[in-house]
Scaffold this motif. Structure first.
Motif, PDB file in Angstrom:
ATOM      1  N   VAL A 309     -55.553 -30.995  75.322  1.00 46.63           N
ATOM      2  CA  VAL A 309     -55.836 -30.196  76.515  1.00 46.63           C
ATOM      3  C   VAL A 309     -55.060 -28.882  76.431  1.00 46.63           C
ATOM      4  O   VAL A 309     -53.853 -28.897  76.170  1.00 46.63           O
ATOM      5  CB  VAL A 309     -55.436 -30.955  77.799  1.00 46.63           C
ATOM      6  N   PRO A 310     -55.704 -27.735  76.651  1.00 47.38           N
ATOM      7  CA  PRO A 310     -54.971 -26.466  76.677  1.00 47.38           C
ATOM      8  C   PRO A 310     -53.893 -26.523  77.758  1.00 47.38           C
ATOM      9  O   PRO A 310     -54.194 -26.767  78.928  1.00 47.38           O
ATOM     10  CB  PRO A 310     -56.057 -25.438  77.026  1.00 47.38           C
ATOM     11  N   TRP A 311     -52.644 -26.288  77.394  1.00 46.89           N
ATOM     12  CA  TRP A 311     -51.541 -26.509  78.327  1.00 46.89           C
ATOM     13  C   TRP A 311     -51.576 -25.604  79.541  1.00 46.89           C
ATOM     14  O   TRP A 311     -51.064 -25.969  80.616  1.00 46.89           O
ATOM     15  CB  TRP A 311     -50.201 -26.389  77.602  1.00 46.89           C
ATOM     16  N   LYS A 312     -52.202 -24.440  79.446  1.00 49.30           N
ATOM     17  CA  LYS A 312     -52.267 -23.550  80.614  1.00 49.30           C
ATOM     18  C   LYS A 312     -53.116 -24.146  81.733  1.00 49.30           C
ATOM     19  O   LYS A 312     -52.914 -23.826  82.906  1.00 49.30           O
ATOM     20  CB  LYS A 312     -52.787 -22.175  80.215  1.00 49.30           C
ATOM     21  N   HIS A 313     -54.068 -25.000  81.372  1.00 50.02           N
ATOM     22  CA  HIS A 313     -54.876 -25.677  82.389  1.00 50.02           C
ATOM     23  C   HIS A 313     -54.070 -26.763  83.110  1.00 50.02           C
ATOM     24  O   HIS A 313     -54.534 -27.299  84.124  1.00 50.02           O
ATOM     25  CB  HIS A 313     -56.102 -26.330  81.746  1.00 50.02           C
ATOM     26  N   CYS A 314     -52.899 -27.095  82.582  1.00 53.82           N
ATOM     27  CA  CYS A 314     -52.085 -28.184  83.132  1.00 53.82           C
ATOM     28  C   CYS A 314     -50.982 -27.688  84.060  1.00 53.82           C
ATOM     29  O   CYS A 314     -50.113 -28.462  84.467  1.00 53.82           O
ATOM     30  CB  CYS A 314     -51.465 -29.004  82.001  1.00 53.82           C
ATOM     31  N   MET A 315     -50.979 -26.394  84.382  1.00 51.81           N
ATOM     32  CA  MET A 315     -49.944 -25.799  85.225  1.00 51.81           C
ATOM     33  C   MET A 315     -50.541 -25.291  86.526  1.00 51.81           C
ATOM     34  O   MET A 315     -51.645 -24.740  86.535  1.00 51.81           O
ATOM     35  CB  MET A 315     -49.267 -24.642  84.492  1.00 51.81           C
ATOM     36  N   GLU A 316     -49.818 -25.495  87.610  1.00 56.23           N
ATOM     37  CA  GLU A 316     -50.230 -24.949  88.899  1.00 56.23           C
ATOM     38  C   GLU A 316     -49.420 -23.681  89.171  1.00 56.23           C
ATOM     39  O   GLU A 316     -48.432 -23.412  88.481  1.00 56.23           O
ATOM     40  CB  GLU A 316     -50.032 -26.004  89.994  1.00 56.23           C
ATOM     41  N   ALA A 317     -49.827 -22.917  90.180  1.00 62.59           N
ATOM     42  CA  ALA A 317     -49.201 -21.624  90.465  1.00 62.59           C
ATOM     43  C   ALA A 317     -47.894 -21.797  91.235  1.00 62.59           C
ATOM     44  O   ALA A 317     -47.907 -22.028  92.444  1.00 62.59           O
ATOM     45  CB  ALA A 317     -50.161 -20.743  91.251  1.00 62.59           C
ATOM     46  N   GLU A 318     -46.760 -21.668  90.546  1.00 64.24           N
ATOM     47  CA  GLU A 318     -45.459 -21.808  91.201  1.00 64.24           C
ATOM     48  C   GLU A 318     -45.213 -20.702  92.221  1.00 64.24           C
ATOM     49  O   GLU A 318     -44.468 -20.891  93.182  1.00 64.24           O
ATOM     50  CB  GLU A 318     -44.340 -21.790  90.159  1.00 64.24           C
ATOM     51  N   SER A 319     -45.835 -19.549  92.012  1.00 61.66           N
ATOM     52  CA  SER A 319     -45.640 -18.426  92.925  1.00 61.66           C
ATOM     53  C   SER A 319     -46.432 -18.593  94.218  1.00 61.66           C
ATOM     54  O   SER A 319     -46.252 -17.836  95.171  1.00 61.66           O
ATOM     55  CB  SER A 319     -46.049 -17.116  92.239  1.00 61.66           C
ATOM     56  N   TYR A 320     -47.306 -19.579  94.276  1.00 60.23           N
ATOM     57  CA  TYR A 320     -48.158 -19.786  95.442  1.00 60.23           C
ATOM     58  C   TYR A 320     -47.368 -20.371  96.617  1.00 60.23           C
ATOM     59  O   TYR A 320     -47.576 -20.003  97.765  1.00 60.23           O
ATOM     60  CB  TYR A 320     -49.301 -20.734  95.064  1.00 60.23           C
ATOM     61  N   ARG A 321     -46.424 -21.274  96.277  1.00 60.42           N
ATOM     62  CA  ARG A 321     -45.623 -21.943  97.295  1.00 60.42           C
ATOM     63  C   ARG A 321     -44.341 -22.430  96.660  1.00 60.42           C
ATOM     64  O   ARG A 321     -44.297 -22.653  95.450  1.00 60.42           O
ATOM     65  CB  ARG A 321     -46.402 -23.151  97.868  1.00 60.42           C
ATOM     66  N   ASN A 322     -43.285 -22.623  97.460  1.00 60.81           N
ATOM     67  CA  ASN A 322     -42.002 -22.993  96.857  1.00 60.81           C
ATOM     68  C   ASN A 322     -41.854 -24.487  96.581  1.00 60.81           C
ATOM     69  O   ASN A 322     -40.815 -24.919  96.099  1.00 60.81           O
ATOM     70  CB  ASN A 322     -40.833 -22.500  97.723  1.00 60.81           C
ATOM     71  N   ASN A 323     -42.876 -25.313  96.850  1.00 58.14           N
ATOM     72  CA  ASN A 323     -42.801 -26.728  96.503  1.00 58.14           C
ATOM     73  C   ASN A 323     -43.799 -27.083  95.401  1.00 58.14           C
ATOM     74  O   ASN A 323     -44.277 -28.207  95.302  1.00 58.14           O
ATOM     75  CB  ASN A 323     -43.016 -27.608  97.733  1.00 58.14           C
ATOM     76  N   ILE A 324     -44.097 -26.083  94.571  1.00 57.34           N
ATOM     77  CA  ILE A 324     -44.935 -26.294  93.383  1.00 57.34           C
ATOM     78  C   ILE A 324     -44.077 -26.037  92.152  1.00 57.34           C
ATOM     79  O   ILE A 324     -43.458 -24.981  92.038  1.00 57.34           O
ATOM     80  CB  ILE A 324     -46.161 -25.360  93.395  1.00 57.34           C
ATOM     81  N   ARG A 325     -44.038 -26.995  91.234  1.00 53.21           N
ATOM     82  CA  ARG A 325     -43.162 -26.875  90.064  1.00 53.21           C
ATOM     83  C   ARG A 325     -43.907 -27.269  88.796  1.00 53.21           C
ATOM     84  O   ARG A 325     -44.662 -28.235  88.775  1.00 53.21           O
ATOM     85  CB  ARG A 325     -41.930 -27.775  90.217  1.00 53.21           C
ATOM     86  N   ASN A 326     -43.665 -26.528  87.726  1.00 53.20           N
ATOM     87  CA  ASN A 326     -44.183 -26.855  86.395  1.00 53.20           C
ATOM     88  C   ASN A 326     -42.995 -27.204  85.500  1.00 53.20           C
ATOM     89  O   ASN A 326     -42.050 -26.427  85.401  1.00 53.20           O
ATOM     90  CB  ASN A 326     -44.944 -25.667  85.802  1.00 53.20           C
ATOM     91  N   ILE A 327     -43.057 -28.358  84.870  1.00 52.04           N
ATOM     92  CA  ILE A 327     -41.961 -28.813  84.014  1.00 52.04           C
ATOM     93  C   ILE A 327     -42.481 -29.065  82.608  1.00 52.04           C
ATOM     94  O   ILE A 327     -43.371 -29.908  82.389  1.00 52.04           O
ATOM     95  CB  ILE A 327     -41.327 -30.121  84.540  1.00 52.04           C
ATOM     96  N   GLU A 328     -41.953 -28.333  81.636  1.00 52.43           N
ATOM     97  CA  GLU A 328     -42.353 -28.527  80.239  1.00 52.43           C
ATOM     98  C   GLU A 328     -41.523 -29.627  79.596  1.00 52.43           C
ATOM     99  O   GLU A 328     -40.317 -29.746  79.850  1.00 52.43           O
ATOM    100  CB  GLU A 328     -42.172 -27.230  79.459  1.00 52.43           C
TER     101      GLU A 328
END
Length: 392
Positions: A309-328
Motif C-alpha cells: 500500500v502506498p504509505w501516503k494513503h495511510c496517513m491522515e491530516a495532522e494539521s486538520y485537528r490536534n487529535n489526529i496523529r501519524n506514527i511511522e
C-alpha cells in the motif's frame, strides 16, 4: 516545517486575497485565518505571518493561485492539503454574507478550481517500488520472531476494561489480529473479534459491523475504540464517520484511508483475482465514505517501506485537528500484525487518547528508540542546532 513555510506564506496571501475578492476586509480575512490556524501543529510559525500580512488593494489573485498550486505540486501529494481547502471554504462561507452574488460566484469558481488542482496533484502518489515489495518477504521473519519477542514487550499501560474492536486486513481473519488482541487483553482492555471470516473489504459487512458495534457499546455503556489493520482500517473509519456517538477513537495500521479509488498498488492483479471483477467496479459510494475525517481521535500507524500500500494513503491530516496523529514504524505491511512496535504504539495511542495525553507523554524514552521519529529527531538536532523538531 521549513519546506512548507513558503507554501503557508503564499496560501495565507491567496486566502486573504480571495476574501477581499468576495467583500471581506483584510482584517476580517486575517481574523478567519488566525482562528483557522490556532490549533495547527505549526501555529507558532504561522500565526506571526498572518499578523504581519499586508496586501495591495487589488492583489493579483491569479498569480497567488498559481504559486500555491506550484508549491503544492513541488511538495508532492499530501493529505494535509485538505486543511487548506477547509480554510478556504470557511472564508467563502463568511464572505458570502458580505459580498454580492457576483462576487460570491467568482470566488466560488476560484475555490473549485483550486480543489480540482489539489485533487490532480494527489493522483500522483506512486505505487510502492519493487524493492519494497521484495522486502515484504521479511514478514515471515517478523511473524516467526514475535513468539520469542512477545514475553519481553513492556506491559505498563492500564486498559481498565475499555472495549476495543479489532478488524483484520484484506484476506485476513481473526488470527491476523491475534497478537494485537492478546497484548491489549494482557493490559486490561476488553477486546472483541471481527468474527466474520476472511475480510474481503466489501460493503455487505457494514450492517453486521454496525450491529456488533452497538452490542459492544450497550454492553459497556462506553464508547468503543476500533483498531483496523490494512483493509480493516477502512471499516474503522467508516464506522467512526457513521457512528461518532459510539466510537471512542480509531487506530489504523497500514490502512489506505483516503484516495482509495485511485490508489496504485503492485498487487492490483491479485486483488482483481480474489474479487472476481475489475477494481474499476469498486463500490464508489462505499469508498466515498472514507474521504471525510471522522469527528473522533484518529491515530494512523504506517511504514514507509510498505510493499503493498502506498504509505501516503495511510496517513491522515495532522494539521486538520490536534487529535489526529501519524506514527511511522519500521517493518513490512504483511508483518505489522506481528510487529512489537505496532503492539506498543497501539496500546500507547489508545491510552493517550482516552486520558487526553499526547503520544510522547504515553511513550517512555526507551520505547521511542524503536520509532523512526526518534532517530529523525536526533539527526535533525545534530544537523541543525536551532531546528525545532515537529511533534509527532
Amino acid at each position: 516545517m521549513n519546506e512548507k513555510l513558503n507554501l503557508y506564506k503564499t496560501f495565507i496571501q491567496f486566502a486573504s486575497a480571495l476574501g477581499l475578492l468576495n467583500g471581506l476586509t483584510l482584517e476580517e480575512s486575517k481574523k478567519v485565518l488566525l482562528e483557522s490556524f490556532k490549533l495547527h501543529p505549526n501555529s507558532e510559525d504561522i500565526l506571526p505571518i498572518i499578523d504581519g500580512l499586508e496586501l495591495d488593494e487589488s492583489p493579483d489573485i491569479k498569480f497567488l493561485f498559481n504559486e500555491c498550486i506550484r508549491l503544492c505540486d513541488e511538495l508532492g501529494p499530501s493529505r494535509e492539503y485538505i486543511t487548506l481547502l477547509v480554510i478556504l471554504e470557511n472564508i467563502l462561507t463568511i464572505a458570502s454574507q458580505a459580498g454580492t452574488k457576483e462576487q460570491t460566484e467568482v470566488a466560488s469558481s476560484v475555490f473549485f478550481k483550486f480543489k480540482q488542482e489539489i485533487a490532480e496533484i494527489n493522483l500522483k502518489i506512486p505505487k510502492p517500488p519493487l524493492f519494497n515489495m521484495l522486502l515484504e518477504t521479511r514478514s515471515i521473519i517478523e511473524w516467526a520472531s514475535i513468539y520469542a519477542i512477545y514475553p519481553f514487550i513492556p506491559k505498563r499501560i492500564k486498559g481498565e476494561g475499555r472495549p476495543v474492536l479489532l478488524i483484520p486486513p484484506y484476506l485476513g481473519d481473526d488470527y491476523s489480529t491475534s497478537f494485537v488482541r492478546k497484548y491489549l487483553t494482557s493490559l486490561g482492555f476488553k477486546t472483541y473479534k471481527w468474527e466474520m471470516g476472511f475480510n474481503m473489504v466489501k460493503s455487505h459487512y457494514i450492517p453486521r459491523l454496525e450491529e456488533k458495534l452497538d452490542d459492544i457499546y450497550q454492553a459497556h455503556g462506553k464508547k468503543v475504540s476500533i483498531v483496523g489493520w490494512s483493509g480493516g482500517g477502512i471499516f474503522a473509519k467508516i464506522m467512526a464517520n457513521r457512528h461518532p456517538n459510539q466510537v471512542e477513537q480509531i487506530l489504523t495500521i497500514g490502512s489506505p484511508i483516503w484516495g482509495v479509488m485511485d490508489m496504485k498498488t503492485p498487487v492490483y492483479g491479485i486483488l482483481e483475482f480474489f474479487r472476481g471483477k475489475s477494481l474499476k467496479d469498486r463500490n464508489k459510494r462505499f469508498l466515498e465514505e472514507l474521504e471525510p475525517i471522522p469527528d473522533v481521535p484518529v491515530t494512523c500507524i504506517y511504514t514507509k517501506t510498505d510493499g503493498l500500500v502506498p504509505w501516503k494513503h495511510c496517513m491522515e491530516a495532522e494539521s486538520y485537528r490536534n487529535n489526529i496523529r501519524n506514527i511511522e514504524v519500521f517493518g513490512s505491511h504483511s508483518g505489522l500484525g506481528a510487529n512489537a512496535s505496532v503492539l506498543m504504539i497501539t496500546a500507547n495511542a489508545l491510552s493517550a487518547n482516552i486520558n487526553g495525553q499526547t503520544i510522547q507523554q504515553a511513550t517512555t524514552n526507551i520505547e521511542r528508540v524503536l520509532y523512526p521519529f526518534y532517530w529523525n529527531g536526533k539527526k535533525r538536532k545534530f544537523t541543525f542546532k536551532n531546528f525545532r523538531v515537529q511533534k509527532t
